[in-house]
Enzyme design. Structure first.
Site, PDB file in Angstrom:
ATOM      1  N   LYS A  86     -45.093 -11.525 -27.799  1.00  0.00           N
ATOM      2  CA  LYS A  86     -45.541 -10.397 -28.790  1.00  0.00           C
ATOM      3  C   LYS A  86     -46.107  -8.988 -27.349  1.00  0.00           C
ATOM      4  O   LYS A  86     -45.993  -8.381 -27.226  1.00  0.00           O
ATOM      5  CB  LYS A  86     -46.656  -9.745 -29.746  1.00  0.00           C
ATOM      6  N   GLN A 130     -53.397 -13.391 -35.009  1.00  0.00           N
ATOM      7  CA  GLN A 130     -52.802 -13.441 -35.602  1.00  0.00           C
ATOM      8  C   GLN A 130     -53.053 -14.489 -36.891  1.00  0.00           C
ATOM      9  O   GLN A 130     -54.173 -15.268 -36.188  1.00  0.00           O
ATOM     10  CB  GLN A 130     -52.954 -14.192 -34.432  1.00  0.00           C
ATOM     11  N   ASP A 153     -49.970  -4.560 -38.808  1.00  0.00           N
ATOM     12  CA  ASP A 153     -49.202  -5.032 -39.220  1.00  0.00           C
ATOM     13  C   ASP A 153     -50.138  -5.466 -40.729  1.00  0.00           C
ATOM     14  O   ASP A 153     -49.520  -5.891 -41.482  1.00  0.00           O
ATOM     15  CB  ASP A 153     -50.089  -6.420 -38.846  1.00  0.00           C
TER      16      ASP A 153
HETATM   17  N1  LIG Z   1     -50.777 -11.234 -38.183  1.00  0.00           N
HETATM   18  C1  LIG Z   1     -50.001 -12.183 -38.141  1.00  0.00           C
HETATM   19  N2  LIG Z   1     -48.405 -11.134 -38.135  1.00  0.00           N
HETATM   20  C2  LIG Z   1     -46.769 -11.850 -37.839  1.00  0.00           C
HETATM   21  O1  LIG Z   1     -46.439 -11.112 -37.601  1.00  0.00           O
HETATM   22  C3  LIG Z   1     -46.895 -13.215 -37.344  1.00  0.00           C
HETATM   23  C4  LIG Z   1     -48.770 -13.928 -37.839  1.00  0.00           C
HETATM   24  N3  LIG Z   1     -49.976 -13.323 -37.920  1.00  0.00           N
HETATM   25  N4  LIG Z   1     -48.602 -15.368 -36.933  1.00  0.00           N
HETATM   26  C5  LIG Z   1     -47.476 -16.359 -37.049  1.00  0.00           C
HETATM   27  C6  LIG Z   1     -45.897 -15.247 -37.490  1.00  0.00           C
HETATM   28  C7  LIG Z   1     -45.804 -15.738 -36.844  1.00  0.00           C
HETATM   29  N5  LIG Z   1     -45.016 -14.452 -35.839  1.00  0.00           N
HETATM   30  C8  LIG Z   1     -43.760 -14.579 -35.360  1.00  0.00           C
HETATM   31  C9  LIG Z   1     -42.696 -13.896 -34.622  1.00  0.00           C
HETATM   32  C10 LIG Z   1     -42.004 -13.716 -34.040  1.00  0.00           C
HETATM   33  C11 LIG Z   1     -40.884 -15.021 -33.748  1.00  0.00           C
HETATM   34  C12 LIG Z   1     -39.897 -15.030 -32.863  1.00  0.00           C
HETATM   35  O2  LIG Z   1     -39.142 -14.031 -32.586  1.00  0.00           O
HETATM   36  N6  LIG Z   1     -39.203 -15.794 -32.863  1.00  0.00           N
HETATM   37  C13 LIG Z   1     -38.253 -16.366 -32.247  1.00  0.00           C
HETATM   38  C14 LIG Z   1     -37.928 -17.719 -31.044  1.00  0.00           C
HETATM   39  C15 LIG Z   1     -39.066 -18.097 -30.543  1.00  0.00           C
HETATM   40  C16 LIG Z   1     -38.985 -19.223 -29.989  1.00  0.00           C
HETATM   41  O3  LIG Z   1     -38.302 -19.040 -28.978  1.00  0.00           O
HETATM   42  O4  LIG Z   1     -39.887 -19.696 -29.326  1.00  0.00           O
HETATM   43  C17 LIG Z   1     -37.057 -16.131 -32.947  1.00  0.00           C
HETATM   44  O5  LIG Z   1     -36.679 -16.504 -34.040  1.00  0.00           O
HETATM   45  O6  LIG Z   1     -35.644 -15.580 -32.492  1.00  0.00           O
HETATM   46  C18 LIG Z   1     -41.336 -15.610 -34.500  1.00  0.00           C
HETATM   47  C19 LIG Z   1     -42.292 -16.126 -35.364  1.00  0.00           C
HETATM   48  C20 LIG Z   1     -45.154 -13.744 -36.356  1.00  0.00           C
HETATM   49  N7  LIG Z   1     -46.172 -13.597 -36.929  1.00  0.00           N
END
Ligand SMILES: Nc1nc(=O)c2c([nH]1)NC[C@@H]1CN(c3ccc(C(=O)N[C@@H](CCC(=O)O)C(=O)O)cc3)C=[N+]21
Length: 317
Positions: A86, A130, A153
């Site tokens: 992020k 988070q 968020d």
């Molecule tokens: N308040 C809060 N808001 C959230 O939005 C929130 C949170 N807490 N806690 C955790 C989860 C998880 N999350 C992700 C965001 C992006 C990817 C992401 O972009 N992943 C990549 C791959 C990741 C990598 O390459 O390691 C993909 O899907 O292509 C994953 C997971 C948001 N979260």
């Protein structure tokens, strides 16, 4: 932008990206079409981020640098990765990012004190705490401490309620990302039966409300749902938000349904058995490169919008 689409077409002098289709070999008893639309989250995210560049430049020229503060409590490696992603995404676009990392044994009061400082900082436009936080912390109380203007968020009670009425400036990022993907690919929601698996406060519940507000018929399933498989089989749109790797099986999917996988399990594994569900779905998000990148792009968008709103208030005053 580091993302390259797969193919371009020229239409009346304009270059437009082409959707990515895959053809797959079907099983003998499978009566489905072979055309499958892979809902490409990187592409949707690139589109959102591109639309922000001008707005960020315009604000910066007026001395307002959009700024997102992320708060990570503890040292969970995958949480740390998401928060880092992020922050990096912010920096690539010219959004300032403040990363606060607190020790695992932080108390609720200590966390709220940090949030209060960020609330009071006029240079911070968005605050993201988070999820999850360590168990001694009252996560709800911490979320509530975020100023509504900075709740990018949608985690506060007021932000959630505004979303329930379809009036939120900042609905939760993952639910908003799911709707953005459907919108980008012109997949209609109205009149469809949407089955959401999961009812968490920042994912299953708000996405159910968003789909309802877009005139879907919504069923929200959870761990106590009886005959879960039968319910999921009714879904024209299936949203998986359970937090269990490969939980949703291929034969749960109604042929031709649209499948959105909001899972982010360890090892970048979604909540959906992708290969099996791909055989029956008409469109599906992969993991990675599905909902995840759009969630991040949405967070950036909300941060820019929070900065714009502050600018408007300053003009009025
Ligand atoms: N308040 C809060 N808001 C959230 O939005 C929130 C949170 N807490 N806690 C955790 C989860 C998880 N999350 C992700 C965001 C992006 C990817 C992401 O972009 N992943 C990549 C791959 C990741 C990598 O390459 O390691 C993909 O899907 O292509 C994953 C997971 C948001 N979260």
């Amino acid at each position: 932008m580091d993302y390259k689409p797969y193919a371009w077409a020229e239409v009346r002098g304009c270059h437009i990206p082409l959707p990515l289709y895959v053809s797959i070999e079907l099983e003998r008893d499978d009566k489905m079409t072979t055309e499958k639309l892979i809902l490409d989250g990187n592409r949707v995210a690139a589109d959102i981020k591109e639309s922000l560049l001008f707005r960020i430049n315009r604000l910066s020229a007026k001395g307002i640098i959009p700024c997102l503060a992320t708060i990570l409590v503890g040292d969970d490696p995958s949480s740390a990765t998401y928060v880092r992603m992020k922050g990096n995404a912010c920096q690539r676009l010219g959004i300032q990012s403040i990363r606060v990392v607190l020790p695992t044994n932080t108390s609720t009061d200590e966390l709220i004190a940090v949030i209060s400082k960020l609330n009071a900082d006029p240079n911070v436009h968005g605050i993201l705490l988070q999820h999850p936080v360590p168990k001694q912390i009252d996560e709800r109380a911490a979320f509530e401490a975020i100023n509504i203007e900075k709740d990018v968020d949608g985690v506060t009670t007021l932000g959630f309620a505004q979303n329930a009425f379809g009036l939120a400036d900042f609905p939760s990022c993952t639910p908003a990302a799911i709707v953005a993907i459907l919108d980008y690919y012109n997949i209609s929601i109205e009149g469809k039966h949407a089955v959401v698996i999961g009812r968490s406060p920042i994912l299953g519940k708000p996405v159910s409300l968003m789909l309802l507000n877009k005139n879907a018929t919504v069923t929200t399933c959870h761990s106590k749902t009886t005959n879960l498989v039968d319910v999921v089989r009714l879904g024209d749109i299936v949203v998986a938000a359970v937090g269990k790797p490969k939980f949703v099986q291929g034969d749960w999917i109604k042929p031709g349904a649209v499948v959105l996988d909001a899972g982010y399990n360890v090892g970048n594994i979604g909540d959906v058995d992708y290969d099996a569900c791909l055989k029956r779905a008409s469109a599906i998000t992969p993991v990675p490169a599905g909902v995840g990148p759009v969630t991040i792009a949405t967070l950036l968008k909300h941060t820019v919008e929070a900065a714009e709103k502050l600018e408007q208030q300053q003009i009025i005053q």
